[in-house]
Every structure is written in C-alpha cells, then in structure tokens.
Design a protein around this motif. Structure first.
Motif, PDB file in Angstrom:
ATOM      1  N   VAL A 124       1.322  -1.691   0.149  1.00  0.00           N
ATOM      2  CA  VAL A 124      -0.103  -0.033  -0.166  1.00  0.00           C
ATOM      3  C   VAL A 124       0.878   1.142  -0.285  1.00  0.00           C
ATOM      4  CG1 VAL A 124      -1.393   1.589   1.375  1.00  0.00           C
ATOM      5  CG2 VAL A 124      -1.705  -0.937   1.172  1.00  0.00           C
ATOM      6  N   ARG A 125       0.253   2.669  -1.012  1.00  0.00           N
ATOM      7  CA  ARG A 125       1.340   3.323  -0.736  1.00  0.00           C
ATOM      8  C   ARG A 125       0.264   4.570   0.009  1.00  0.00           C
ATOM      9  NH1 ARG A 125       5.283   4.502  -3.783  1.00  0.00           N
ATOM     10  NH2 ARG A 125       6.358   3.326  -5.085  1.00  0.00           N
ATOM     11  N   VAL A 126       1.534   5.068   0.690  1.00  0.00           N
ATOM     12  CA  VAL A 126       0.134   6.510   1.632  1.00  0.00           C
ATOM     13  C   VAL A 126       0.993   7.786   0.823  1.00  0.00           C
ATOM     14  CG1 VAL A 126      -0.236   6.919   3.588  1.00  0.00           C
ATOM     15  CG2 VAL A 126       0.882   4.921   3.716  1.00  0.00           C
ATOM     16  N   GLU A 127       0.224   8.539   0.414  1.00  0.00           N
ATOM     17  CA  GLU A 127       0.275   9.308  -0.448  1.00  0.00           C
ATOM     18  C   GLU A 127      -0.374  10.811   0.476  1.00  0.00           C
ATOM     19  OE1 GLU A 127      -0.180   7.677  -4.558  1.00  0.00           O
ATOM     20  OE2 GLU A 127      -1.555   8.776  -3.738  1.00  0.00           O
ATOM     21  N   MET A 141      -8.836  11.951   4.823  1.00  0.00           N
ATOM     22  CA  MET A 141      -8.451  10.746   4.528  1.00  0.00           C
ATOM     23  C   MET A 141      -8.938   9.839   3.102  1.00  0.00           C
ATOM     24  SD  MET A 141      -6.147   9.676   7.592  1.00  0.00           S
ATOM     25  CE  MET A 141      -5.769   8.349   7.234  1.00  0.00           C
ATOM     26  N   VAL A 142      -8.356   9.422   2.346  1.00  0.00           N
ATOM     27  CA  VAL A 142      -9.459   8.670   1.432  1.00  0.00           C
ATOM     28  C   VAL A 142      -8.257   7.432   1.339  1.00  0.00           C
ATOM     29  CG1 VAL A 142     -11.020  11.232   0.206  1.00  0.00           C
ATOM     30  CG2 VAL A 142      -8.124   9.912  -0.374  1.00  0.00           C
ATOM     31  N   GLY A 143      -9.523   6.467   0.505  1.00  0.00           N
ATOM     32  CA  GLY A 143      -8.890   5.498  -0.096  1.00  0.00           C
ATOM     33  C   GLY A 143      -9.682   3.600   0.550  1.00  0.00           C
ATOM     34  N   ASP A 144     -11.177   3.816   0.355  1.00  0.00           N
ATOM     35  CA  ASP A 144     -11.735   2.820   0.816  1.00  0.00           C
ATOM     36  C   ASP A 144     -11.109   2.789   2.309  1.00  0.00           C
ATOM     37  OD1 ASP A 144     -13.805   0.589   1.101  1.00  0.00           O
ATOM     38  OD2 ASP A 144     -12.388  -0.574  -0.625  1.00  0.00           O
ATOM     39  N   LEU A 145     -11.092   2.697   2.931  1.00  0.00           N
ATOM     40  CA  LEU A 145     -10.667   2.614   4.364  1.00  0.00           C
ATOM     41  C   LEU A 145     -12.102   2.729   5.849  1.00  0.00           C
ATOM     42  CD1 LEU A 145      -8.451   6.502   4.777  1.00  0.00           C
ATOM     43  CD2 LEU A 145      -8.073   4.240   3.510  1.00  0.00           C
ATOM     44  N   ALA A 146     -11.602   1.749   6.440  1.00  0.00           N
ATOM     45  CA  ALA A 146     -12.407   1.274   7.466  1.00  0.00           C
ATOM     46  C   ALA A 146     -12.677   2.267   8.756  1.00  0.00           C
ATOM     47  CB  ALA A 146     -12.251  -0.487   7.682  1.00  0.00           C
ATOM     48  N   PRO A 147     -13.168   2.563   9.739  1.00  0.00           N
ATOM     49  CA  PRO A 147     -13.471   3.165  10.228  1.00  0.00           C
ATOM     50  C   PRO A 147     -11.261   3.485  11.734  1.00  0.00           C
ATOM     51  CG  PRO A 147     -14.697   2.455  10.835  1.00  0.00           C
ATOM     52  CD  PRO A 147     -14.554   1.584   9.467  1.00  0.00           C
ATOM     53  N   GLU A 148     -11.556   2.596  11.751  1.00  0.00           N
ATOM     54  CA  GLU A 148     -10.331   2.921  12.708  1.00  0.00           C
ATOM     55  C   GLU A 148      -9.213   3.063  11.932  1.00  0.00           C
ATOM     56  OE1 GLU A 148     -11.500   0.016  11.708  1.00  0.00           O
ATOM     57  OE2 GLU A 148     -10.696  -1.178  10.683  1.00  0.00           O
ATOM     58  N   VAL A 149      -9.196   3.464  10.478  1.00  0.00           N
ATOM     59  CA  VAL A 149      -8.111   3.833   9.632  1.00  0.00           C
ATOM     60  C   VAL A 149      -8.088   5.787   9.095  1.00  0.00           C
ATOM     61  CG1 VAL A 149      -6.562   3.786   7.173  1.00  0.00           C
ATOM     62  CG2 VAL A 149      -7.526   1.801   8.513  1.00  0.00           C
ATOM     63  N   ARG A 150      -9.254   5.954   9.170  1.00  0.00           N
ATOM     64  CA  ARG A 150      -9.674   6.906   9.182  1.00  0.00           C
ATOM     65  C   ARG A 150      -9.620   8.049  10.518  1.00  0.00           C
ATOM     66  NH1 ARG A 150     -13.187   8.674   4.874  1.00  0.00           N
ATOM     67  NH2 ARG A 150     -13.649   6.299   4.389  1.00  0.00           N
ATOM     68  N   GLU A 151      -9.768   7.186  11.569  1.00  0.00           N
ATOM     69  CA  GLU A 151      -9.424   7.817  12.747  1.00  0.00           C
ATOM     70  C   GLU A 151      -8.080   8.449  12.741  1.00  0.00           C
ATOM     71  OE1 GLU A 151     -10.494   5.197  15.362  1.00  0.00           O
ATOM     72  OE2 GLU A 151     -12.904   5.219  15.028  1.00  0.00           O
ATOM     73  N   PRO A 191      -1.530  25.386   9.579  1.00  0.00           N
ATOM     74  CA  PRO A 191      -3.067  25.116   9.284  1.00  0.00           C
ATOM     75  C   PRO A 191      -3.126  25.030   8.104  1.00  0.00           C
ATOM     76  CG  PRO A 191      -2.560  27.699  10.173  1.00  0.00           C
ATOM     77  CD  PRO A 191      -1.351  26.891  10.350  1.00  0.00           C
ATOM     78  N   LYS A 192      -2.877  24.037   6.700  1.00  0.00           N
ATOM     79  CA  LYS A 192      -4.009  24.219   5.580  1.00  0.00           C
ATOM     80  C   LYS A 192      -4.041  22.316   5.368  1.00  0.00           C
ATOM     81  CE  LYS A 192       1.064  25.816   4.918  1.00  0.00           C
ATOM     82  NZ  LYS A 192       1.935  26.169   3.480  1.00  0.00           N
ATOM     83  N   LYS A 193      -4.735  22.552   3.948  1.00  0.00           N
ATOM     84  CA  LYS A 193      -5.285  21.738   3.795  1.00  0.00           C
ATOM     85  C   LYS A 193      -4.827  20.272   3.449  1.00  0.00           C
ATOM     86  CE  LYS A 193      -8.104  19.968   0.123  1.00  0.00           C
ATOM     87  NZ  LYS A 193      -9.161  20.299  -0.752  1.00  0.00           N
ATOM     88  N   VAL A 194      -5.106  19.042   3.884  1.00  0.00           N
ATOM     89  CA  VAL A 194      -4.376  17.907   3.916  1.00  0.00           C
ATOM     90  C   VAL A 194      -5.008  16.743   3.801  1.00  0.00           C
ATOM     91  CG1 VAL A 194      -2.519  16.090   5.603  1.00  0.00           C
ATOM     92  CG2 VAL A 194      -2.723  18.682   6.237  1.00  0.00           C
ATOM     93  N   THR A 195      -4.158  15.894   2.304  1.00  0.00           N
ATOM     94  CA  THR A 195      -4.658  15.160   1.992  1.00  0.00           C
ATOM     95  C   THR A 195      -4.398  13.882   2.206  1.00  0.00           C
ATOM     96  OG1 THR A 195      -5.972  16.814   0.160  1.00  0.00           O
ATOM     97  CG2 THR A 195      -6.830  14.675  -0.078  1.00  0.00           C
TER      98      THR A 195
END
Lengths: 294, 512
Positions: free
Chosen positions: B18-21, B33-43, B61-65
C-alpha cells in the motif's frame, strides 16, 4: 400408509387360525391383527423377555439362547422392545429361525422407531402381532397388557435380565397364572439387573444356565455337533493367544485390564485380540471391551 | 508539497503493498483521508495530528489530503498511523525524501507519540524483502518477530521521535537494525508431559501411532478418564517444528496478533481446543474482515475437539474439505483467502449421553438413545478418522500410585524415527504427500503392499467386520505407520491386526 394397513389381517377369535394357545385362557383379545405369519401351533415356542437397559452380558446371553433355541426349530416370541427383547429377535433371525413380536400398539407402527430394520425383518421372517387396531399409537398401559399375549403364545417364558421391579416380571407372573414354565438366567448377586431373575429363581423358577436346559424342558433334543467345533478352534490357538483367551470371560473385559493381567505390550495385545476375534473366539462388544463367545 | 511512503496491508494472512500519499497545500485547514478506509484507519488523522503536536512538531493550518493507494480494496487496522505520520513529515520537508523509497513501515501511534505493536508484522517484513527493499520499520515489540526472516534490515521503532531520527540519519540503520535470530531448531519444552499419565497404556500406544503417521484420532471414554489430559500432551510427542513449518504457523499467528513468542517465530506446536459452541465460521475462518479460524490456528499442530457429538453439525461438516486438502479456502464478497489447515484432528467423546455405557449399574441410557447420540457425528467425518481407542475406567490404584511412566521425550524419539522413515520413502519427486495418513488410495498398492499371508488376514477381517473400501484403506495406512514405528520395511501380520483394532467401530456395534 395404506399399503401398510393392507398387509395386516384381522383374525377374530372365531377364526380357525386364531391360536389355540390363546383360546384356552381367559381375558384374551377378541381378535388379533397380524402382519406376516402367526406362530406355528405344532412347533414349540419360547418367550424371551428382559430389561430394556440391558448389559452386554444380558445381550450376549439372550442372543445365545435365542440362537440355540431357534436352531432347534423353537419359535422365539418377544416384544420388540429395546434391550433383551430386540436382541432375542435378532439372535433368532441370525440362526434363520422364526420369531414373532407382540406389540403394544397397532401392528403397522414400529415402536421403538429405532427398530425399523428389525420390524421389516420380522415381517418377512416371522410376524408382528397386536390386539390393537392399525393406527393405534403406543400408550403406557398397552405394554403390560400385551405381555399376557406374549406368555400366552409361549410354552415357556425365559427372563434374561430384570431389575427388582420390572415389566418382565409381570410377564413371568402372567405365565405362572397361565400355567406355563418360567425360567430365569442367573447373574451376579451384586448386579441390580440380576435381582429380578434371582428373586424368580428363589421363588421356584427354573434356573437357565445354558440353552440345553430349556430344550430339555420343552422335550426337544437336537443333534449335537457344536461341541466338537469348539474344541477344534481351541487346538488352533497359539500359546500367546491362549493366555489372552483365558482372561476373557462373558462379562466384558477392557483392554487396560488385559494389559495388566497378561503383561503383553499394548500393540502386541491388540493384534492378538483381533486375531482371536477373527477366529471367532471372542467379540469386541464396544470399543476395547471384549467378551468370550460360546 | 507531496510525498509518498511505502506501507502494507494484511488481507487474510498475506501482506500486500500500500502506498500512503500525503499532500499539504494552501486552503481551508482540513484533514481528509481517502482510499476505501475502515473507521479505525480514518481515525488515524486525529492520532497522527495529536502525536505530532506532542512530539513538538508544529502542524501548519493547511489543507491536508492523505490517500492510501491502491484505493480499490478496503484497508483495515491501525497499522497505517506511522506511515501517515511519516508521509506528513516528508510533505512538510521535515525529513528528507532521498531514502524514503527504500523503506517500508507499519505501526500504531499513541497520542503521546509512542509506537504500539500491530498484528501481521511478519508477513509485512516478508513482503518488504520480496519487494527488494533495504529496510523495514516496525513497532519495537514486533521487531524480533520480523527479524527472523533475514536478508533485510528490520528496525524497531519506539516513538515518533525515534522515527524522525532514523529517517534523518540513514547511516545509523545498520546499527539500529535488529540482530537476526537464527533458527535453532532445538528441542522445545512443553508444560505437559506424558509422564503424568498413569495407566491408560492402550491409549498411550494409540496416541503414539497417531502421532507417528499424523493420523486423526478419536478417543471414547467415560468422563474424567483422562481424554483431555492425553490430547493436551500430544504436541509434546510430535517432532519439533522445522523452520518452514514454524514460518507457516507464525504467519497465521502474526496475522491474528497472537504471537506468544516475543523472541521471534513460534516454536511450540499449536494446540487449539475450541469450545463445542463454536460456529462454522469460527472453526474455518471468515468474517467481514476475513480472519483465520481455529483450524488454521491449529496448523502444524493439534486441533482438539472435546465432546465431539455436542458440536453443531454445520461446524463439523466444515472440517471435511480442510482435512482432505490441508488448507481452507474462504470466499466472501470482499475476496478469497487461502489459509493453511495442516492440523491433526484429535477428538474425544463419551460413549453415551451420561458417559457410563457399558457400565449398566450407572448408565441409564436406552440403546436407542445411545445410537442417537452416536449418530450425531456424520459418517463422512468418521471416515476421516483413522484411529479410535477407548480410555479405560481408572482405578484408585492408578490415581494414587506413583509409577514410573514413560516420558514424552522417549515417545517422541520413536515418533521421530517413524517420521524419518516416511520422509525417506516419500521424498522422491512426484510424491506430494509426507505422512502415511495422506497416502492416496492409488499409492497404497506401492507403499502398503501385502504378502500372501497378510492378504489372507485382511480378507478375513474384511468379511468378519464388513469393512468398507475406505475403512480397508485406513487400516492399511495405519498398519504402514505401525510397521514404521518398529522400523520394518514390510507390513507384517501383527501390524495389520493391530491396525484393525484401531478401526472406528460401526455404529451398529455401539447402538445394540
């Protein structure tokens, strides 16, 4: 279902086929429902009854008596219940003899259900008899009542295993009232399953320790050739097999006991036991429990 | 400002890359946070942000994706906290990007910046090695487990601060790397030993034969006769795990987060004794997030089913395919997983419901009830059990007497010798089986050939006991094992007769 009922005949008391043995006694049914045949009035018949929760010793004894009697052309009559009754039927069938069951429900109903294969064999090789009309389901009160027919149809009643208060003793009482001989197989005084039989013997019942006693009482004398066979197998046993064989009785002996008594390693002992079983000298009645076969 | 970090997800017991971008740009302050994530990953967003702050790193304080690629399958678990933090640090240019592509990392973060252990470290390190990477960063508690694979630097990370130091100074990697623990293959000790079992000589012998040929084994006996005691001691008479076997076991245990050995791979053979209320999925594996079941946790070890007739029919039927194929295939909408199921089945049961048959002074069961009880086990399952033996009723003498019983080690030496014979016999190319119990019926003629005298015995047994073809084959296989135990090349009459005595009795015998 219909087919089942079609095969059942009703024989009223007035019919000439109605068993003579029943006609002479009071309180016998007005007619009998029969699936299969009726017992042959010219041949002797013996009722073998006993406990439902029978021991393996009781089962072996019932089987042996039924087999030997059936071989001597004696008809075996019983109630197709679990335990002694069922084993007695099986024993007679194994010897190719005729055997009849008197049920406490309609003759079209197999009770207990687990005896379905026995029921079918009985229809072919003997008969199912009942005083109750087809379709009548078993009720507790019907069973003691059918016992009077079991004893009535027989020349002699043999009780194999019975507790102190047992349905089989009712059959024995009825038999005495009807003037039939009652025999009982003795057991160890410590077994609760022997109490009923021992009480019967004390009260004057015949002591049946081998099938020949019954045959003698019936006045039947079959030709003897079994004794020789037995001795022949004995000669064939190797020394080690003989040691093992000598420890095995009619009461089941466990593998563990045999290991202790003979001192053979478990692997060797197991192969000796299977060897003996293949020669027909012993039988494994349950996993690792062995008894002697006569 | 964009950066990417290598990480891995675990699906079933396999790791996949898996690549974390991470991208940080101007805009309204937010953390997506995106990429078909389960709740615990989103947390992870909250954990990472707080952990960074508590490590004295100013989060702008910026926009993080953050994207976890590939986005087409579901990512689960807490193992992505560390790579997300690293990706943010790289995107903020706090750590250099030069060496990041040679590193794969996993780990869970605490709010204070500490790194917590995760499941599946072993397969993750194996994947990193496969990908040709230089280094793998795992939580400190998982470092030993990962290091066993060798051929790759495994560095245990204790905190976010350590992660930064590590990534800032790649020249320290070699020093930080966990030392590779070589597989000793030495005799492991089990807490239970056969020495503690008094009497029961017959069952001891049966257990020995079962262990030698990896035969499935059924014990019948009254309650309290020692069936469970014997089953528990089975692993102690099996040969030690080889490295490959241990890897197989460890893969399953690592994926489930059950690694008991903090020092590396699993060394003891597994012993699993699920309760009889277990569901079919619990036994075979499954669930929305597919997890290995008890049969896979018992791989290369013992699966002990106590009170066999009490298990639900569905659960027992599930065993049939894995017993043949030695693996289990779980198919769900989320995907298909293959788990190892190389277990030896040991089962125990009472002879009747009350447990005392044939002791008629105590047993109150009707013959019909007894056969009903036995009929609960399906014939196809019984067909897969090679050895059946009864535990004896115990005397007072056996209970109290301090006797010199044979210990597990001495039984094991015989089992090992028998296993060696099998290994030698089945090692040539074309043989896809290793134990006598696995012999396919086509190979029986070659490996279990009988002399004329032995054939006569088998013919007699076939007639006397009304054996089925399957039962006949089972007897041959067990006889082969008994011959191996005695070190004999040919199966002799004695071996055959003993094998016959282990056959599973027909239900008609019990029910009569």
């Amino acid at each position: 279902m219909e087919n089942k009922i079609e095969n059942i005949r009703y024989i009223p008391r007035s019919d000439s086929a109605y068993p003579e043995r029943l006609k002479v006694h009071k309180g016998m049914p007005k007619g009998l429902y029969v699936k299969g045949r009726l017992p042959d009035p010219k041949r002797p018949s013996v009722a073998i009854v006993g406990a439902r929760r029978s021991s393996s010793y009781g089962n072996e004894t019932a089987r042996l008596f039924a087999k030997e009697l059936a071989r001597a052309q004696v008809q075996i009559i019983s109630g197709m219940a679990w335990g002694i009754d069922g084993v007695a039927h099986y024993g007679a069938l194994e010897a190719g003899g005729d055997t009849f069951a008197v049920l406490g429900c309609g003759a079209d109903i197999c009770y207990p259900k687990g005896h379905q294969s026995l029921y079918e064999k009985l229809v072919k090789k003997g008969g199912i008899l009942s005083e109750y009309a087809p379709g009548m389901t078993p009720r507790p009160g019907y069973f003691p009542a059918r016992n009077r027919i079991i004893s009535g149809l027989s020349d002699l009643v043999l009780v194999v295993e019975a507790k102190e208060k047992s349905g089989s003793l009712i059959t024995a009482d009825l038999a005495l009232e009807q003037g039939k001989d009652v025999y009982a197989v003795p057991g160890r005084r410590s077994d609760s399953l022997s109490r009923g039989c021992l009480n019967l013997i004390r009260q004057g019942a015949g002591l049946a320790d081998c099938p020949e006693v019954i045959l003698e009482a019936l006045g039947v004398f079959p030709q003897k050739n079994k004794q020789q066979n037995k001795e022949q197998t004995k000669i064939l046993l190797a020394k080690e097999e003989n040691i093992v064989y000598s420890w095995i009785r009619l009461q089941p002996v466990s593998l563990e006991e045999l290991i202790q008594k003979t001192g053979f390693p478990p692997g060797t002992l197991r192969s000796l036991l299977v060897g003996l079983e293949l020669k027909g000298c012993i039988r494994e009645i349950q996993k690792n429990d062995y008894i002697r076969t006569d | 400002m964009f950066s990417t970090i290598r990480s891995a997800a675990v699906i079933g017991i396999e790791a996949c890359p898996v690549r974390v971008e991470a991208d940080i740009c101007d805009g309204l302050p937010q953390f997506n946070m995106v990429g078909d994530l389960a709740p615990e990953v989103r947390e992870a967003a909250d954990r990472v942000r707080t952990a960074l702050r508590n490590t004295q790193i100013l989060f702008p304080p910026k926009k993080v994706t953050v994207n976890l690629a590939p986005a087409h399958f579901r990512k689960e678990g807490t193992r992505f906290d560390l790579p997300v933090a690293a990706a943010l640090l790289a995107a903020l240019r706090i750590i250099p990007e030069n060496f990041l592509q040679e590193v794969l990392m996993i780990g869970e973060l605490g709010l204070d910046g500490s790194v917590r252990p995760v499941s599946g470290a072993l397969q993750t390190v194996l994947l990193a090695k496969e990908l040709g990477l230089k280094t793998c960063l795992v939580p400190r508690e998982n470092a030993k487990e990962g290091a066993v694979t060798g051929g790759i630097q495994v560095i245990g990370i204790g905190s976010l601060k350590e992660l930064m130091e590590c990534l800032l100074f790649p020249d320290t990697w070699e020093r930080r790397a966990e030392s590779v623990k070589t597989w000793k293959g030495q005799t492991v000790s089990y807490p239970e030993d056969f020495r503690e079992i008094n009497g029961q000589k017959g069952v001891r012998r049966a257990a020995e034969v079962a262990a030698a040929g990896m035969h499935n084994f059924l014990m019948v006996g009254s309650p309290g006769a020692g069936k469970t005691m014997i089953a528990k001691r089975m692993p102690s008479i099996l040969p030690d795990l080889t490295l490959e076997e241990s890897l197989e076991v460890s893969m399953v245990y690592s994926a489930c987060g059950l690694m008991t050995n903090k020092e590396g791979l699993m060394e003891n053979r597994p012993f699993r004794a699920p309760h009889h209320t277990i569901s079919p999925n619990g036994l075979a594996g499954g669930g929305r997030r597919i997890r290995p079941g008890e049969i896979s946790l018992a791989t290369r070890g013992i699966l002990f089913l106590d009170e066999l007739p009490e298990f639900s029919r569905g659960a027992l039927e599930v065993l049939r395919q894995p017993l043949e194929e030695r693996r289990v295939v779980i198919s769900r909408t989320s995907g298909t997983c293959i788990f190892p199921a190389h277990f030896q089945l040991i089962a125990a049961m009472n002879p009747c419901r009350c447990g005392y048959y044939p002791d008629r002074e105590r047993c109150r069961c009707l013959p019909g009830e007894i056969s009903q009880y036995l009929h609960r086990i399906s014939r196809p399952l019984l067909d897969r059990i090679d050895i059946c033996a009864e535990t004896a009723r115990i005397d007072y003498k056996d209970l109290t007497g301090q006797k010199e019983n044979e210990c597990s080690a001495s039984i094991r030496s015989r089992v090992e010798a028998a296993r060696k014979m099998q290994e030698a016999r089945y090692s040539r190319p074309g043989c896809r089986f290793h134990f006598n119990s696995q012999l396919p019926s086509a190979a029986l003629g070659e490996f279990c050939s009988l002399g004329s005298e032995e054939q006569k015995i088998m013919e007699a047994a076939f007639e006397t006991y009304h054996l089925s073809a399957r039962a006949y084959h089972r007897i041959l296989k067990v006889a082969r094992t008994i011959a191996d135990l005695e070190g004999e090349l040919k199966i002799r009459t004695g071996h055959l007769l003993e094998a016959v005595s282990y056959r599973v009795l027909d239900q008609k015998f019990w029910g009569e």
